[in-house]
Design an enzyme around this catalytic site. Structure first.
Site, PDB file in Angstrom:
ATOM      1  N   LYS A   1     -32.135  70.718   4.108  1.00 50.21           N
ATOM      2  CA  LYS A   1     -32.559  69.861   5.216  1.00 50.21           C
ATOM      3  C   LYS A   1     -31.399  69.290   6.035  1.00 50.21           C
ATOM      4  CE  LYS A   1     -36.081  70.041   5.797  1.00 50.21           C
ATOM      5  NZ  LYS A   1     -36.621  71.324   6.351  1.00 50.21           N
ATOM      6  N   THR A   2     -30.292  69.995   6.048  1.00 47.59           N
ATOM      7  CA  THR A   2     -29.170  69.523   6.860  1.00 47.59           C
ATOM      8  C   THR A   2     -28.983  70.407   8.090  1.00 47.59           C
ATOM      9  OG1 THR A   2     -27.706  70.827   5.454  1.00 47.59           O
ATOM     10  CG2 THR A   2     -27.890  68.472   4.950  1.00 47.59           C
ATOM     11  N   GLY A   3     -29.815  71.420   8.219  1.00 54.50           N
ATOM     12  CA  GLY A   3     -29.724  72.296   9.389  1.00 54.50           C
ATOM     13  C   GLY A   3     -29.102  73.633   9.062  1.00 54.50           C
TER      14      GLY A   3
ATOM     15  N   LYS B   1     -42.068  66.957  13.528  1.00 52.12           N
ATOM     16  CA  LYS B   1     -42.340  65.619  14.083  1.00 52.12           C
ATOM     17  C   LYS B   1     -42.954  64.778  12.963  1.00 52.12           C
ATOM     18  CE  LYS B   1     -42.118  66.901  18.740  1.00 52.12           C
ATOM     19  NZ  LYS B   1     -40.813  67.546  18.635  1.00 52.12           N
TER      20      LYS B   1
END
Ligand code: A3P
Length: 323
Positions: free
Chosen positions: A57-59, A277
């Site tokens: 989840k850090t890209g 989102k």
């Protein structure tokens, strides 16, 4: 002369040498004796040149030099086979030839930059030691964002995948669970928070690899200015010629992220699971995590100083809260 039957003998052996229960694969091409008996169709060029180790989840999906493949001219482009194997975390015996079999034959690709990406390597106890044994010359890329944001994004990811515990408990309950909490909640908390102990995990990698083999990317910069970061990545890996990411990427206002620019001005963004989102983190959780990660962040700042690396802005902000 007497000996035990084979199984008992094996038990005795591992009693005497317990550390050998976990076999460590070495690069078969590092030793001439191994090379000589290694079949001709197997080549050590099948091993990855670098690993993207996470954390999740850090890209890290953005650091995928492969996703532009189709758009590139194979003769002058960077083309990197891409996969998620998690082999260095596997507790079962994983044969090296099988690992190599995941990668395409070097003669079929336009580059020798084979790589693997497994977000769970970063915080793994075992992966650095195992990787150092099999691919000691490989390079490693890690991406860091504020560990509190990472934890929250990870929790949202679990909810999206309908993890029953993440659906049952809110984020604050997860991060603040304690000895009296149900065990599934404690397990989720551990999985959520442990990867954010950045300094401890990086130090573990650095006990096995030289600092020059590790690239630490600021995930915030990757999100806001991916072309510059990808230039840095290419420089670190020695990719030549450089692929021009600033021409290949464009900001998509609808997605709110940088995406691949296609012909006719269309965009191709990362999937729905990237850049989701969800409501912002509540203030109570943020304050709790800021304090929870305080010492880890201080250690990270010392480590980055030692490595001569600039501090990401989120880290500077967190350190100001310490004073
Ligand atoms: P969120 O979905 O929580 O916003 P990973 O690829 O390691 O799973 O990381 C996913 C995260 O990458 C996303 O988390 C998002 O914030 C971040 N990200 C950075 N650049 C992105 C991009 N260009 N498109 C989508 N997500 C991006």
């Amino acid at each position: 002369l007497q000996t035990l039957p084979p199984v008992q003998l094996a038990h005795k052996y591992f009693e005497l040498f317990p550390e050998q229960k976990d076999p460590l694969w070495q690069n078969p091409c590092d030793d001439k004796r191994h090379r000589d008996i290694w079949s001709r169709d197997k080549t050590c060029d099948h091993l990855p040149k670098f690993l993207v180790i996470g954390p999740q989840k850090t890209g890290e999906k953005m650091v995928n030099l492969n996703y532009l493949n189709k758009e590139c001219d194979p003769k002058d482009s960077v083309s990197l086979p891409f996969s998620i194997f998690n082999v260095f975390n596997s507790n079962s015996i994983f044969p090296v030839p099988r690992y190599m079999g995941f990668f395409p034959s070097p003669s079929n690709v336009t580059t020798d930059f084979l790589f693997e990406k497994s977000a769970n390597y970063f915080h793994s106890e075992e992966a650095p030691r195992r990787a150092a044994s099999l691919i000691p010359k490989a390079k490693f890329i890690t991406i860091l964002i504020d560990p509190s944001d990472r934890a929250y994004s990870w929790y949202q990811h679990q909810r999206f995948h309908e993890d029953p515990t993440a659906l049952k408990f809110n984020f604050y309950e997860v991060i603040t669970s304690d000895h009296w909490s149900p065990s599934e909640l404690r397990t989720l908390q551990k999985r959520c928070l442990t990867p954010g102990w950045y300094a401890a995990h990086i130090e573990r990698w650095l006990t096995h690899f030289a600092t020059s083999q590790l690239l630490i990317i600021d995930g915030q910069q990757l999100r806001s200015d991916p072309a510059t970061v990808m230039d840095e990545v290419q420089k670190f890996l020695g990719v030549s010629p450089h692929y021009n990411y600033s021409e290949a990427l464009t900001f998509d206002p609808q997605k709110g992220f940088w995406c691949q620019l296609l012909e006719g001005g269309k965009t191709k963004c990362l999937g729905k699971s990237k850049g989701r989102k969800y409501p912002p983190m509540d203030q109570e959780s943020r304050a709790f995590l800021s304090s929870y990660y305080r010492d880890h962040n201080v250690e990270l700042s010392k480590l980055l100083h030692r490595l001569g690396q600039p501090l990401p802005s989120w880290l500077r902000q967190e350190l100001q809260k310490v004073r």
